[in-house]
Design an enzyme around this catalytic site. Sequence first.
Site, short mmCIF file in Angstrom:
data_model
loop_
_atom_site.label_atom_id
_atom_site.label_comp_id
_atom_site.label_asym_id
_atom_site.label_seq_id
_atom_site.Cartn_x
_atom_site.Cartn_y
_atom_site.Cartn_z
CB CYS A 493 -1.36 -6.20 -2.57
SG CYS A 493 -0.57 -7.80 -2.36
CG ASP A 617 2.84 0.04 -1.53
OD1 ASP A 617 2.04 -0.92 -1.57
OD2 ASP A 617 3.80 0.10 -0.75
CG HIS A 619 0.84 -3.34 0.25
ND1 HIS A 619 1.70 -3.27 -0.83
CD2 HIS A 619 0.55 -4.65 0.42
CE1 HIS A 619 1.93 -4.50 -1.28
NE2 HIS A 619 1.25 -5.35 -0.54
#
Length: 666
Positions: A493, A617, A619
Amino acid sequence: MRIEEVKWRRRGKASVTRMEKPSLLRVLSPKLILHKNDKPAGLRWLIGSPFFPPLTVVSALKCIHTDSSSSPGYTRESEELRTLLPKGFHVVGVLVVADSDEEKRGGEAVAAARRLRKLMCGGSERMDEQGVIGAVAESRGGGIRFYVSKSESCERFQCVDVVYVTVYDDDPERFVWERGCLIWCELPLKLPSYYPVNKPSDTVRIAQHAIEAVVAKFKDPKAAYLVETLSKTSSEVPQPVIIRGGDLDFDMNLSDVKLLGESGHDSYAKFLPCSHFCLESKKDSREYSAENADMIKVNILLNSSEKSQKSTAPVAEYFPALEEVRMLVVDFKLEVLCYAAKDLPLMHAVSKLVIPGLIDQLNIEGKTILPNLLAQRPQLHPYHFNPPGVLHPITVIYELNYGETEMKQVEVRKSLHVRLGLPCDRPLLRIASALDFSGLRNDPIRKGTTLLKDVHIGIPSSGVSGGSVSLVQGSYEYYHYLQDGFNDSGWGCAYRSLQTIISWFRLQHYTSIDVPLHREIQQSLVEIGDKDPSFIGSREWIGAIELSFVLDKLLGVSCKVMNFRSGAEVPEKCRELALHFENQGTPIMIGGGVLAYTLLGVDYNDASGDCAFLILDPHYTGNDEHKKIVNGGWCGWKKAVDSKGKSFFLHDKFYNLLLPQRPNMV
């Protein structure tokens, strides 16, 4: 939309007359309004368009050349503005600063505007039928007073008792691009000429005659102009049309041209309006910009055999030279960009915009190239830009013999930044920033990649009542887990956040390096001695400090790091984060515990302390579908404490925030 009412009393001599009715002055340039409080120095040219109502100001460009008496250097200013402004925009007035005697300064501003416009138009425009604006800003930081002259004599002008200044705060681009389109014409030229070896001084004169011959060809009845659309998103692309040179009227003044209404869609090419090649509708307001404007391309052809009475074989003419001569080939790169009302007939768009633009550019380039014909000739190339805060595109001719980092080119860009009111610490006018009309346009993803750009645009509001939103400036690409067939789920990440940050620096043209892969990021950390060689190819996590090392090594970018012992401390720094987005505008990497995110903005209410964070994000593991990403919350606002009392930043985790700093460069 904000309406400002500016009032003042009638003063002074009888030369200033009172208008019978209030005038509507439409100001689209936010920089002009800001001048009220900024106490501007110097003089600014007010820019409008013949296709807008007469009292409409689109932008304000600073005068940067003066003569020995500190008056405007009209000749240099007119030459540079003729290059800078696309045909379809012109000077409509002048803004000056006055300590006293504002009416006198208003008259001087009107006179200055008329003088510059005459130079730029070459005396071909009838000045008595067009209003000219003289704007006077109080040096003490007060309001701006507007004077209007519709007479050739600048001794009499109208002082408006009440002026309603309409400022399109929300969407000034829409005013410009709903009404108009861009016309692009590219024409590379090779001009051969012969000069006597014993009289090299004749070289410039002979080459100038070759340029004049090209200008005559532009207006030749045998010339033909092929007009087609560049807008590739329409399902039904109109067929190209040909406008013959014999149908063009070069003597008609642009102010005499009548715009066509809906009834003007005639099948005959000379009566077609520009809207024939424009899209019928726009999807949303984001498309109202020069980069997304409706585009028309004009190609120039020459029909040498038109109306020939009989078929003939090719003929070669022989002209014996009376003395020894040499051939000289001069290269010109012409590329003009024009702005036209959509209801303007195509034939007038060609004759009054495209051809004058080509002639101006050819003469301007010739003025630079001809004195150096027998030495190292300048290599000139026009580029078009859409700088932030300027509602119309600009054209700049760069000399490619100089590199972009050489001081001469840097000084040219600095002067342009000053004229346009652009910040002098960011590269907004480099060649990589130029508009590109040669490839596909209106594409939501970056050319050559499948990555989404700017996924935060259009997402729902944060839910902070009365908050002030500060966002990332410019464009970025969304990097996340499993892209490019690489499995980094569970450990990559921070790498993905770094890739998003580097993509921002690429798209803002601070660097031309490719966004590095995970292995290349690891290699950089090994090379600087931060990691052992065994780190390359591993799945070890990295954090904010490692990201700062990589940005410094690969881009020369410095970073600030904010450390928090607990997630509860992060909302306390909202004001500082807002200042970062307003001043630096770069994405921020958030590292906390074993997770990393990219921060794109904050929404903060200074009075209540309520705040939200715009989180991208990394992820996410799905396909690059904008709707799916936004609906799934992978890009969206996260309240510091949501409606259920849950904190986004965990109180039992430490956090490091990496704030990349913009390099100071143009």
